[in-house]
Design a protein around this motif. Structure first.
Motif, PDB file in Angstrom:
ATOM      1  N   HIS A 268     -12.051   3.194  -8.480  1.00  0.00           N
ATOM      2  CA  HIS A 268     -10.801   2.448  -8.370  1.00  0.00           C
ATOM      3  C   HIS A 268     -11.088   1.022  -7.887  1.00  0.00           C
ATOM      4  O   HIS A 268     -11.875   0.818  -6.979  1.00  0.00           O
ATOM      5  N   PRO A 269     -10.457   0.025  -8.502  1.00  0.00           N
ATOM      6  CA  PRO A 269     -10.718  -1.362  -8.066  1.00  0.00           C
ATOM      7  C   PRO A 269     -10.169  -1.659  -6.686  1.00  0.00           C
ATOM      8  O   PRO A 269      -9.253  -0.989  -6.197  1.00  0.00           O
ATOM      9  N   ARG A 270     -10.730  -2.687  -6.076  1.00  0.00           N
ATOM     10  CA  ARG A 270     -10.264  -3.129  -4.764  1.00  0.00           C
ATOM     11  C   ARG A 270      -8.948  -3.876  -4.890  1.00  0.00           C
ATOM     12  O   ARG A 270      -8.572  -4.344  -5.962  1.00  0.00           O
TER      13      ARG A 270
ATOM     14  N   SER B   3      -6.137  -2.438   3.280  1.00  0.00           N
ATOM     15  CA  SER B   3      -6.032  -3.007   1.940  1.00  0.00           C
ATOM     16  C   SER B   3      -7.401  -3.131   1.285  1.00  0.00           C
ATOM     17  O   SER B   3      -7.539  -2.956   0.070  1.00  0.00           O
ATOM     18  N   GLU B   4      -8.424  -3.421   2.077  1.00  0.00           N
ATOM     19  CA  GLU B   4      -9.780  -3.565   1.544  1.00  0.00           C
ATOM     20  C   GLU B   4     -10.458  -2.227   1.276  1.00  0.00           C
ATOM     21  O   GLU B   4     -11.407  -2.161   0.496  1.00  0.00           O
ATOM     22  N   HIS B   5      -9.973  -1.158   1.911  1.00  0.00           N
ATOM     23  CA  HIS B   5     -10.671   0.128   1.802  1.00  0.00           C
ATOM     24  C   HIS B   5      -9.831   1.254   1.205  1.00  0.00           C
ATOM     25  O   HIS B   5     -10.360   2.351   0.999  1.00  0.00           O
ATOM     26  N   LEU B   6      -8.563   1.009   0.927  1.00  0.00           N
ATOM     27  CA  LEU B   6      -7.695   2.090   0.460  1.00  0.00           C
ATOM     28  C   LEU B   6      -8.187   2.673  -0.862  1.00  0.00           C
ATOM     29  O   LEU B   6      -8.015   3.870  -1.125  1.00  0.00           O
ATOM     30  N   HIS B   7      -8.813   1.850  -1.703  1.00  0.00           N
ATOM     31  CA  HIS B   7      -9.310   2.348  -2.985  1.00  0.00           C
ATOM     32  C   HIS B   7     -10.333   3.464  -2.793  1.00  0.00           C
ATOM     33  O   HIS B   7     -10.482   4.337  -3.657  1.00  0.00           O
TER      34      HIS B   7
ATOM     35  N   PHE C 206      -0.426  11.469   2.051  1.00  0.00           N
ATOM     36  CA  PHE C 206      -0.799  10.142   2.555  1.00  0.00           C
ATOM     37  C   PHE C 206      -1.979  10.294   3.510  1.00  0.00           C
ATOM     38  O   PHE C 206      -2.166  11.359   4.112  1.00  0.00           O
ATOM     39  N   PRO C 207      -2.764   9.246   3.690  1.00  0.00           N
ATOM     40  CA  PRO C 207      -3.968   9.371   4.520  1.00  0.00           C
ATOM     41  C   PRO C 207      -3.710   9.141   6.002  1.00  0.00           C
ATOM     42  O   PRO C 207      -2.813   8.398   6.393  1.00  0.00           O
ATOM     43  N   TRP C 208      -4.520   9.809   6.820  1.00  0.00           N
ATOM     44  CA  TRP C 208      -4.681   9.369   8.197  1.00  0.00           C
ATOM     45  C   TRP C 208      -5.304   7.971   8.129  1.00  0.00           C
ATOM     46  O   TRP C 208      -6.301   7.754   7.435  1.00  0.00           O
ATOM     47  N   ILE C 209      -4.746   7.037   8.839  1.00  0.00           N
ATOM     48  CA  ILE C 209      -5.252   5.659   8.835  1.00  0.00           C
ATOM     49  C   ILE C 209      -5.890   5.299  10.172  1.00  0.00           C
ATOM     50  O   ILE C 209      -6.980   4.735  10.227  1.00  0.00           O
ATOM     51  N   ILE C 210      -5.205   5.645  11.246  1.00  0.00           N
ATOM     52  CA  ILE C 210      -5.628   5.230  12.590  1.00  0.00           C
ATOM     53  C   ILE C 210      -6.574   6.267  13.186  1.00  0.00           C
ATOM     54  O   ILE C 210      -6.347   7.472  13.061  1.00  0.00           O
ATOM     55  N   ASN C 211      -7.595   5.775  13.840  1.00  0.00           N
ATOM     56  CA  ASN C 211      -8.585   6.631  14.492  1.00  0.00           C
ATOM     57  C   ASN C 211      -8.413   6.657  16.013  1.00  0.00           C
ATOM     58  O   ASN C 211      -8.952   7.523  16.684  1.00  0.00           O
ATOM     59  N   ASP C 212      -7.625   5.707  16.531  1.00  0.00           N
ATOM     60  CA  ASP C 212      -7.494   5.530  17.988  1.00  0.00           C
ATOM     61  C   ASP C 212      -6.105   5.978  18.431  1.00  0.00           C
ATOM     62  O   ASP C 212      -5.105   5.305  18.175  1.00  0.00           O
TER      63      ASP C 212
ATOM     64  N   ASN D 290       0.832  -1.204   0.000  1.00  0.00           N
ATOM     65  CA  ASN D 290       0.000   0.000   0.000  1.00  0.00           C
ATOM     66  C   ASN D 290       0.865   1.251   0.000  1.00  0.00           C
ATOM     67  O   ASN D 290       0.574   2.233  -0.682  1.00  0.00           O
ATOM     68  N   TYR D 291       1.940   1.205   0.772  1.00  0.00           N
ATOM     69  CA  TYR D 291       2.858   2.349   0.867  1.00  0.00           C
ATOM     70  C   TYR D 291       3.507   2.633  -0.490  1.00  0.00           C
ATOM     71  O   TYR D 291       3.528   3.776  -0.964  1.00  0.00           O
ATOM     72  N   GLN D 292       4.021   1.580  -1.126  1.00  0.00           N
ATOM     73  CA  GLN D 292       4.683   1.757  -2.414  1.00  0.00           C
ATOM     74  C   GLN D 292       3.704   2.282  -3.462  1.00  0.00           C
ATOM     75  O   GLN D 292       4.043   3.150  -4.264  1.00  0.00           O
ATOM     76  N   TYR D 293       2.497   1.743  -3.437  1.00  0.00           N
ATOM     77  CA  TYR D 293       1.497   2.153  -4.433  1.00  0.00           C
ATOM     78  C   TYR D 293       1.147   3.628  -4.274  1.00  0.00           C
ATOM     79  O   TYR D 293       1.065   4.371  -5.262  1.00  0.00           O
ATOM     80  N   LEU D 294       0.979   4.068  -3.025  1.00  0.00           N
ATOM     81  CA  LEU D 294       0.655   5.476  -2.794  1.00  0.00           C
ATOM     82  C   LEU D 294       1.802   6.387  -3.233  1.00  0.00           C
ATOM     83  O   LEU D 294       1.570   7.483  -3.756  1.00  0.00           O
ATOM     84  N   LEU D 295       3.033   5.950  -3.041  1.00  0.00           N
ATOM     85  CA  LEU D 295       4.170   6.748  -3.506  1.00  0.00           C
ATOM     86  C   LEU D 295       4.137   6.893  -5.027  1.00  0.00           C
ATOM     87  O   LEU D 295       4.360   7.981  -5.568  1.00  0.00           O
ATOM     88  N   HIS D 296       3.843   5.799  -5.725  1.00  0.00           N
ATOM     89  CA  HIS D 296       3.786   5.860  -7.186  1.00  0.00           C
ATOM     90  C   HIS D 296       2.657   6.770  -7.652  1.00  0.00           C
ATOM     91  O   HIS D 296       2.818   7.551  -8.593  1.00  0.00           O
TER      92      HIS D 296
END
Length: 929
Positions: A584-586, A515-519, A348-354, A324-330
């Motif tokens: 965007h595909p999953r 991975s399931e929701h990054l799209h 890059f996105p905020w990922i963690i809510n806690d 996921n990290y590499q893909y976002l960089l590209h």
């Protein structure tokens, strides 16, 4: 391979950090001056070795040795002794500028022979005293400084330059100031040219020379660009930080056209394959110069691969070959985000809510931020207030008054490792201590609740270097209201250390939930929810100036308005270039060993310890075969037809090979005896394809005479004829007692079939279940493994994906410019590959219908087989080509037929291949490994 990829990305992240530190830490070297000491949009023109003359009453003088820098809006003196502060005098604060006379008086145009310059001014900045990075000290009041140049003959020219720049700085309108300074700069550039003595060799041939600026964070440096047959050069007008920057063309791996200030003026050059940090970023004054230089570099590179598309990386990411990290960089790289441009820094996105719990539970969905919403829409109450304001707002409307990425936000996070950048951006000051990046939890809370705070994160939050979280430089960043000094960033309770925080952040980014929701987040930032009605529906609308095409700067005639607009664009933040216009595909979660790059290295091959299931062994053999597909060798060849071979079917035990041909015959060939056993003719027209029914008792052939023929192997005769179409039948498929026939009459028909008994010549009975209508003739069809979907390809280049359970079309993708020759699902049914007369190999995501990869060959590919990652195709010239879809390249050419390869068959173990061609031959291939 996975370890190698991780190593490469770790290395290039370090390069990013090192590159940044090269700028930051330059302040801690002997040469403390950097372009960051200038104002934004200011240029550094020239320097002169000089002494700063300090009078201590009477005739007592003190000389401080150093360098006098002439800049477009200021004069800067850098003492050699690091204990002494750098002096910066704004030109607009100067009262008098002239030669210094021996009696101490100053006049503008005195003719006295003196090697000194006198500046009378009302304000001066003292910077980096004792080489410590800190807010600038300001002294106000009328003062006179005298600088004695080593070359006295230069004094008159320097004074004249200063007077000219002083006049520009004192103009009332900012637009007029910018215009005059630009004119001075262009005049200087026009009077100079690239120094050809800087060429690496006297044999170099000059191709092009033009003017440009080298872009680094917050600053640009004007100079001359020169390209020869072997090198790219940039020579700064001021010789800073070195006389010339040289890049060898044979080292260049990637080049990208960039937009700078929303204008198509940038060009970034990379000498590595997988690096986000470029070797040089140039901004040109004319788009044509940029395009010409791009052309010269691209045409020089013998092995140059054109810019990789976002879709090609999507395929790698989907199949687990990119994290996921590499893909976002590209994606950031492709969307014009660059470490050299803080207004377009990678986002890059905020990922963690806690950020409150003692332990971080990555198995709990509640731990994660909702990635389907922008930061501004995460708090329902705040969103309601914003929507209320949005409804009342006149056009053009926007929901958020600030952006999710801007230079200020980037430096908010990086102030501890890039303090000079913050001082440059904020005119020599750090931000208020309570508004600093003090706490992860506080920052997240403010992003959720703050009225104007909607910022996302930067790559550093998912990297390896903790420097941006730690005040290792011992900077004095101020004192908070509670009395505590701003020091290291306060971490959440679940992080034991900065290293632990980054490690857990990385684990969260690569987690199953993300991975399931990054799209969904990609749709907001880089995709179809970025603009238009979809953006409105997703509450994702920002100020119009942040979008590409939001304003045409060239159409603005008022210079003040133009400068103000550009400043706002650069400082407010910019939305990335839109990469996707469809959902965007999953991500695909691999379930078998064929994607071992993403599976655990110690994962068992079977459920029972010490055992390997037959299925797993089959998958292993397939993986091994495809990994060695380039080692394919011709075993045998036979010419058994009078015209081109059109179809191949093989019995379950592999002993009998059935082929159809344009010579209108169906032939049965024995692999064991290597002899032709039967030749059957159904009509006088070409047969287009064939298949064997389960049980190996019946062969079905399709014909150009509009019919489908059934041949009983046991009884050696035609068993039945299905007259199902109004034009030639181009392709047939069979699954679970259903026949699928494609025709040039623009239909695909689905028939229910009851197979005849193998011991009697009973006729088949067929009923048409569905008719899939197309606009033009259908040239090829294929089923997915489960028989639930069908892909069809038409004469006009449209790929259609059909849901067979409802007989409805899911997607229609016009992705070829000519006839589609072949199309097939990947083994996991996630993708469709199609080849066409246009030479393209296109990969389509089944879920979204998005074209996610496209490669072009120099000739049509007539047929193929593939495993989802690699393709073996048969070309018009007769070669077999091996394609690496994930690498986006052609891996191997294998000599084959004398004419086009028209059909191809592979056994289940992927170890044996048969091809047929226009040369009337069938060829038997084996893998040698």
């Amino acid at each position: 391979d996975g370890k190698n990829r991780c190593f490469k990305y770790s290395a290039f992240l370090k390069k990013i950090i090192n590159m940044r530190f090269r700028f930051v830490c330059s302040g801690f070297s002997k040469f403390r001056f950097s372009l960051l000491l200038l104002n934004l949009e200011e240029y550094y023109f020239e320097q002169h070795t000089a002494n700063h003359i300090q009078s201590k009453g009477g005739h007592n003088e003190r000389k401080i040795r150093g360098s006098l820098k002439i800049c477009s809006k200021s004069v800067i003196f850098e003492p050699d002794a690091i204990s002494q502060p750098i002096i910066k005098i704004p030109l607009r604060d100067c009262i008098k500028i002239g030669k210094h006379e021996e009696n101490g008086s100053s006049r503008h145009f005195t003719k006295a022979k003196s090697g000194a310059i006198s500046l009378l001014f009302s304000q001066v900045y003292f910077i980096k005293e004792h080489n410590i990075v800190a807010p600038y000290k300001i002294e106000r009041g009328t003062m006179e400084y005298v600088f004695e140049l080593d070359v006295s003959g230069k004094v008159e020219d320097v004074v004249e330059t200063l007077l000219q720049l002083h006049r520009a700085s004192c103009l009332d309108k900012l637009g007029d100031q910018t215009a005059m300074i630009t004119a001075i700069l262009q005049s200087r550039l026009a009077r100079t040219s690239f120094d050809k003595n800087r060429f690496q060799s006297v044999c170099e041939k000059l191709h092009m020379e033009c003017q440009a600026e080298m872009v680094t964070p917050l600053v640009t440096n004007p100079g001359h660009v020169c390209i020869t047959d072997t090198n790219l050069y940039f020579q700064p007008l001021n010789g800073h930080p070195k006389p010339v920057v040289q890049i060898t063309l044979q080292d260049v791996r990637r080049i990208y056209k960039r937009r700078h200030g929303l204008m198509p003026l940038g060009l970034e050059v990379f000498c590595t394959e997988d690096d986000l940090c470029s070797d040089i970023y140039l901004k040109f004054y004319e788009p044509q110069d940029r395009d010409d230089l791009y052309f010269y570099i691209a045409t020089y590179l013998e092995h140059h691969v054109a810019e990789r598309t976002a879709e090609s990386y999507t395929l790698q990411w989907q199949r687990g070959h990119l994290s996921n990290y590499q893909y976002l960089l590209h994606l950031n790289n492709l969307a014009d985000r660059s470490c050299n441009d803080l207004s377009q820094y990678p986002v890059f996105p905020w990922i963690i809510n806690d950020y409150c719990s003692a332990e971080l539970d990555l198995s709990n969905p509640g731990t994660f931020r909702d990635l389907s919403r922008p930061v501004g829409a995460l708090n329902k109450e705040r969103l309601e207030r914003l929507l209320s304001r949005y409804q009342e707002m006149p056009e053009p409307k926007f929901m958020y008054g600030s952006h999710y990425s801007s230079p200020g936000y980037v430096l908010f996070y990086l102030v501890r490792i890039a303090p000079e950048y913050m001082l440059c951006l904020q005119n020599g000051r750090f931000d208020n201590a309570d508004r600093m990046f003090n706490s992860i939890a506080e920052t997240w809370k403010n992003c959720l609740d703050g009225a104007t705070d909607f910022k996302e994160l930067i790559p550093e939050f998912y990297g390896d270097d903790v420097s941006f979280l730690v005040n290792s430089l011992k900077l004095d960043l101020g004192k908070r209201q509670g009395g505590q000094m701003v020091d290291d960033v306060e971490l959440p309770p679940w992080a034991r250390s900065p290293e632990d925080f980054l490690q857990k952040s990385k684990e969260a980014l690569e987690s199953g939930y993300v991975s399931e929701h990054l799209h969904e987040w990609i749709d907001l930032i880089f995709g179809y929810k970025q603009k238009g009605t979809d953006a409105v529906g997703a509450h994702n609308v920002f100020h119009p100036l942040t979008y590409e095409g939001g304003v045409d700067l060239n159409s603005i005639e008022d210079p003040d308005e133009k400068v103000a607009m550009l400043t706002q664009i650069l400082e407010f933040g910019q939305t990335p270039k839109q990469l996707f216009v469809t959902p965007h595909p999953r991500r695909i979660t691999p379930k078998c060993r064929s994607f071992s790059q993403t599976c655990g290295h110690n994962a068992p091959l079977a459920d029972s310890p010490g055992e390997e299931s037959f299925e797993d062994l089959t998958e292993e053999s397939k993986t091994l075969a495809w990994n060695n597909i380039t080692k394919l060798q011709l075993h045998e060849r036979y010419k058994i037809h009078k015209e081109a071979v059109t179809g191949i079917a093989v019995s379950g035990n592999g002993s009998s090979v059935f082929t159809t041909s344009q010579d209108s015959t169906l032939k049965m060939f024995s692999k064991e005896s290597k002899m032709l056993q039967r030749s059957i003719s159904f009509s006088n027209m070409a047969l287009s394809s064939c298949l064997l029914l389960p049980g190996d008792a019946t062969v079905i052939s399709s014909s150009w005479d509009n019919n489908v023929y059934f041949y009983s192997i046991a009884f050696g005769r035609r068993q039945d004829t299905l007259m199902g179409h109004d034009d030639a039948v181009s392709k047939i498929c069979w699954h679970d007692n259903r026949l699928y026939s494609a025709s040039w009459d623009s239909t695909v028909k689905v028939w229910s079939g009851v197979p005849a008994e193998t011991t009697c010549p009973k006729r088949h009975r067929f009923d048409m279940l569905a008719e899939l209508e197309h606009d033009v003739s259908v040239d090829t069809i294929s089923l997915n493994a489960a028989g639930t979907m069908l892909v069809s390809g038409t004469k006009e280049g449209t790929v259609s994906i059909w849901d067979l359970t409802t007989a409805t079309v899911l997607h229609q993708i016009p992705c070829h410019s000519g006839t589609i020759r072949d199309a097939a699902f990947s083994p996991d049914s996630r993708h469709v590959l199609s080849t066409g007369a246009d030479g393209c190999l296109n990969v389509i995501d089944v879920q979204t219908g998005m074209l996610i990869s496209s490669m072009t060959s120099d000739e049509p590919q007539r047929c193929f087989i593939w495993d989802g990652n690699s393709v073996l195709s048969g070309s018009q010239s007769g070669e077999l080509l091996v394609w690496d879809l994930l690498g986006g390249k052609l891996s191997e050419r294998i000599q084959g037929h004398a004419g086009a390869v028209t059909c191809i068959w592979m056994n289940e173990q992927c170890s044996s291949i048969i091809t047929g061609g226009e040369d009337r031959q069938i060829m038997f291939w084996k893998l040698q490994y």
